[in-house]
Scaffold this motif. Structure first.
Motif, mmCIF file in Angstrom:
data_model
loop_
_atom_site.group_PDB
_atom_site.id
_atom_site.type_symbol
_atom_site.label_atom_id
_atom_site.label_comp_id
_atom_site.label_asym_id
_atom_site.label_seq_id
_atom_site.Cartn_x
_atom_site.Cartn_y
_atom_site.Cartn_z
ATOM 1 N N HIS A 1 -2.687 2.228 14.433
ATOM 2 C CA HIS A 1 -2.807 2.567 13.024
ATOM 3 C C HIS A 1 -1.817 3.677 12.667
ATOM 4 N N ILE A 2 -1.339 3.639 11.433
ATOM 5 C CA ILE A 2 -0.391 4.649 10.963
ATOM 6 C C ILE A 2 -1.132 5.948 10.666
ATOM 7 N N ASP A 3 -0.620 7.040 11.224
ATOM 8 C CA ASP A 3 -1.131 8.367 10.863
ATOM 9 C C ASP A 3 -0.355 8.880 9.661
ATOM 10 N N THR A 4 0.969 8.907 9.791
ATOM 11 C CA THR A 4 1.810 9.356 8.684
ATOM 12 C C THR A 4 3.256 8.957 8.926
ATOM 13 N N PHE A 5 3.997 8.811 7.855
ATOM 14 C CA PHE A 5 5.447 8.675 7.969
ATOM 15 C C PHE A 5 6.025 10.058 8.240
ATOM 16 N N THR A 6 7.122 10.088 8.979
ATOM 17 C CA THR A 6 7.867 11.316 9.211
ATOM 18 C C THR A 6 9.265 11.136 8.636
ATOM 19 N N GLU A 7 10.094 12.127 8.789
ATOM 20 C CA GLU A 7 11.465 12.013 8.282
ATOM 21 C C GLU A 7 12.210 10.860 8.942
ATOM 22 N N ASN A 8 11.931 10.628 10.208
ATOM 23 C CA ASN A 8 12.722 9.674 10.979
ATOM 24 C C ASN A 8 11.955 8.443 11.439
ATOM 25 N N GLY A 9 10.727 8.270 10.954
ATOM 26 C CA GLY A 9 9.988 7.100 11.391
ATOM 27 C C GLY A 9 8.518 7.175 11.040
ATOM 28 N N ILE A 10 7.686 6.692 11.959
ATOM 29 C CA ILE A 10 6.251 6.605 11.721
ATOM 30 C C ILE A 10 5.504 7.181 12.919
ATOM 31 N N ARG A 11 4.591 8.104 12.646
ATOM 32 C CA ARG A 11 3.720 8.612 13.705
ATOM 33 C C ARG A 11 2.398 7.873 13.633
ATOM 34 N N LEU A 12 1.927 7.411 14.795
ATOM 35 C CA LEU A 12 0.715 6.611 14.880
ATOM 36 C C LEU A 12 -0.483 7.485 15.220
ATOM 37 N N GLN A 13 -1.667 6.936 15.037
ATOM 38 C CA GLN A 13 -2.883 7.691 15.336
ATOM 39 C C GLN A 13 -2.994 8.012 16.823
ATOM 40 N N SER A 14 -2.343 7.234 17.651
ATOM 41 C CA SER A 14 -2.344 7.518 19.092
ATOM 42 C C SER A 14 -1.454 8.697 19.433
ATOM 43 N N GLY A 15 -0.655 9.174 18.489
ATOM 44 C CA GLY A 15 0.279 10.264 18.720
ATOM 45 C C GLY A 15 1.697 9.794 18.955
ATOM 46 N N LYS A 16 1.881 8.512 19.219
ATOM 47 C CA LYS A 16 3.216 7.969 19.446
ATOM 48 C C LYS A 16 3.995 7.930 18.141
ATOM 49 N N PRO B 1 0.828 -1.211 0.000
ATOM 50 C CA PRO B 1 0.000 0.000 0.000
ATOM 51 C C PRO B 1 0.862 1.260 0.000
ATOM 52 N N ASP B 2 0.293 2.355 -0.455
ATOM 53 C CA ASP B 2 0.966 3.654 -0.355
ATOM 54 C C ASP B 2 0.734 4.202 1.043
ATOM 55 N N PHE B 3 1.811 4.447 1.759
ATOM 56 C CA PHE B 3 1.697 4.954 3.121
ATOM 57 C C PHE B 3 1.666 6.481 3.111
ATOM 58 N N PRO B 4 0.809 7.083 3.920
ATOM 59 C CA PRO B 4 0.760 8.553 3.962
ATOM 60 C C PRO B 4 2.095 9.137 4.418
ATOM 61 N N GLY B 5 2.578 10.098 3.667
ATOM 62 C CA GLY B 5 3.805 10.801 4.037
ATOM 63 C C GLY B 5 5.087 10.039 3.795
ATOM 64 N N GLU B 6 5.037 8.901 3.101
ATOM 65 C CA GLU B 6 6.238 8.082 2.967
ATOM 66 C C GLU B 6 7.348 8.775 2.177
ATOM 67 N N SER B 7 6.990 9.738 1.328
ATOM 68 C CA SER B 7 8.024 10.444 0.554
ATOM 69 C C SER B 7 8.943 11.262 1.460
#
Length: 508
Positions: free
Chosen positions: A317-332, A152-158
């Motif tokens: 659940h994944i909220d978005t990719f960041t520069e250094n990892g993955i931010r989750l819907q929980s905020g973590k 799947p295409d992950f949000p913010g993966e670029s």
């Protein structure tokens, strides 16, 4: 363009294709056959996947062939060992010479006028085209798209500065030492990779949207090891095989009749390994056992890695990719250098080859499946599809035995063409694979359908399939036969398969 005419053309030189060839050598020794394989080595899936920890998800007594004992000691074998087992089997039965490597079959065409199939293939290394004609076509390509998995295409993966890798494309020389690895997924691939990478990577996180049922089994079969000291190897193998077939079936039946009891037992097993680190949220799926495939781990290796601190599991659940990892819907946010997208496989039939019957495109997704082996309205064709609730090879073996019985029956009665016919309108919209797993549900439109009764139902039950495929009546009123007719003389004929075949075993 090269042209060879054969009695049987097998597509695929993996576990199913090599098994089919060996059954032909044993039961139909006079048949001319060849195997066309896209890859440059034998093994199919077990040559394709190279990710850390790659292993079987079924015990090797039932994942091995019924005619070739598995002599290893591990219950779940690693990928290279399985590939070596397939190659050794091919060598022992003298079928390796019949494999044409490096050929991608792009189209297969049936002609009723010629009463034969034509397979059009291209040699991917050179672009040279090849053509094979055969009286019977045997699809043994499995059901994975070897070009790509489900990604799947992950949000913010670029924005992500690290790497995203699908396990199907894993680079063999990939260095992940000292790096933070996030594995997205909760299926067999993810639970295999976590303990394999833990301890070498800085930390491994298994990120799952929803949990999977996981059972721990011993890594070694101690009972069979003891029996080998007193009994012949072949007998021990078949004893272990019969025992494990019964165990697989009993667990599946219990999961259907008492799902709550089985679910609690599975969670209790995890809790015993995890102790105080057990979090019910991470191991309580939203479905019943065996609505999706049950995953197994040897000696609780996954749970030990999680409890030891080298790995962790996060259900979110994944909220978005960041520069250094993955931010989750929980905020973590999970820090990552490498993200492994263990997000499933893409399914296809016949390795993606187009099927044409008398000039008309044949969509496998619209075809009705006959006995889990043939397709309604498609002449002289069989397809190997293993079990979803047991070992793949259990069904592959008896499907190949059935095809051999069918071919011998046709020879005996001088019949040239066989076609399953649904004369009672049995077709349903139900796919012949009945799991709720995402990779199956995504491909429902591409998979053959099963019928409402009789030979059109796919039973997913070895004990029911064994008598009907090994001993059931061939001319059952559903198969339509036509006599042998004159065929066009082939341009060239390959060497006939020799009859140096071991005696038939009636083992399960």
């Amino acid at each position: 363009m090269q042209h060879e005419h054969l009695d049987v053309l097998i597509l695929g030189a993996g576990l199913s294709g090599v098994g089919a060839a060996c059954h032909l050598k044993r039961d139909c020794p006079g048949k001319r056959f060849a195997i066309v394989e896209r890859r440059t080595r034998i093994g199919g899936t077990w040559d394709l996947f190279r990710y850390p920890g790659i292993r079987s998800d079924s015990d090797m007594y039932t994942f091995g062939y019924n005619f070739k004992p598995w002599n290893g000691t591990k219950i779940l074998a690693d990928g290279p060992s399985i590939r070596n087992y397939i190659r050794e089997t091919a060598q022992e039965h003298n079928v390796e010479k019949d494999i044409h490597f490096g050929l991608k079959v792009e189209r297969v065409e049936w002609s009723s006028d010629d009463a034969c199939w034509t397979a059009h293939a291209v040699e991917e290394a050179t672009g040279e085209t090849h053509r094979f004609t055969a009286n019977f076509l045997f699809g043994c390509t499995g059901y994975y798209n070897y070009d790509q998995g489900h990604r799947p295409d992950f949000p913010g993966e670029s924005r992500f500065k690290g790497e995203i890798i699908h396990p199907q494309k894993w680079p063999e020389d990939k260095d992940y030492a000292g790096k933070n690895v996030v594995i997205i997924g909760s299926g067999a691939t993810a639970i295999t990779m976590v303990p394999a990478m833990a301890g070498t990577a800085k930390h491994v996180t298994m990120l799952q949207r929803s949990p999977t049922y996981i059972a721990s089994i011993p890594s070694e079969d101690k009972l069979s090891g003891t029996l080998r000291r007193f009994l012949p190897e072949k007998l021990v193998y078949h004893m272990g095989r019969a025992r494990n077939i019964a165990l697989q079936r009993a667990i599946f039946a219990a999961s259907r009749s008492r799902p709550g009891v089985v679910a609690r037992a599975l969670r209790m097993g995890v809790r015993r390994y995890m102790g105080d680190a057990f979090n019910p949220k991470d191991f309580t799926p939203s479905y019943n056992p065996w609505d999706e495939r049950l995953c197994v781990v040897p000696n609780g290796d996954l749970f030990k890695a999680l409890r030891g601190g080298d790995a962790s599991i996060v259900t979110d659940h994944i909220d978005t990719f960041t520069e250094n990892g993955i931010r989750l819907q929980s905020g973590k946010e999970i820090e990552a250098d490498i993200v492994v997208a263990a997000t499933g496989l893409d399914l296809q039939i016949l390795g993606g080859a187009e099927m044409v019957v008398d000039g008309r495109h044949q969509d496998p997704g619209q075809a009705l499946n006959y006995k889990g082996v043939m397709m309604e309205g498609v002449p002289n064709f069989a397809l190997v599809f293993g079990y979803t609730n047991a070992s793949w090879t259990l069904k592959a073996d008896i499907a190949s035995e059935y095809v051999c019985r069918l071919l011998n029956y046709m020879d005996e009665h001088q019949l040239g063409v066989v076609t399953p016919r649904d004369r009672e309108g049995c077709k349903t919209d139900k796919a012949f694979l009945d799991l709720q797993s995402g990779y199956i549900q995504r491909a429902v439109d591409r998979l053959p359908k099963q019928g409402s009764k009789g030979p059109w139902r796919v039973l997913q039950n070895y004990y029911l399939d064994l008598p009907r495929l090994r001993h059931g009546r061939i001319n059952d009123g559903v198969l339509e036969f036509t006599p042998v007719t004159a065929r066009k003389k082939p341009h060239s004929v390959p060497k006939a398969a020799n009859s140096e075949a071991p005696a038939r075993s009636a083992a399960p």
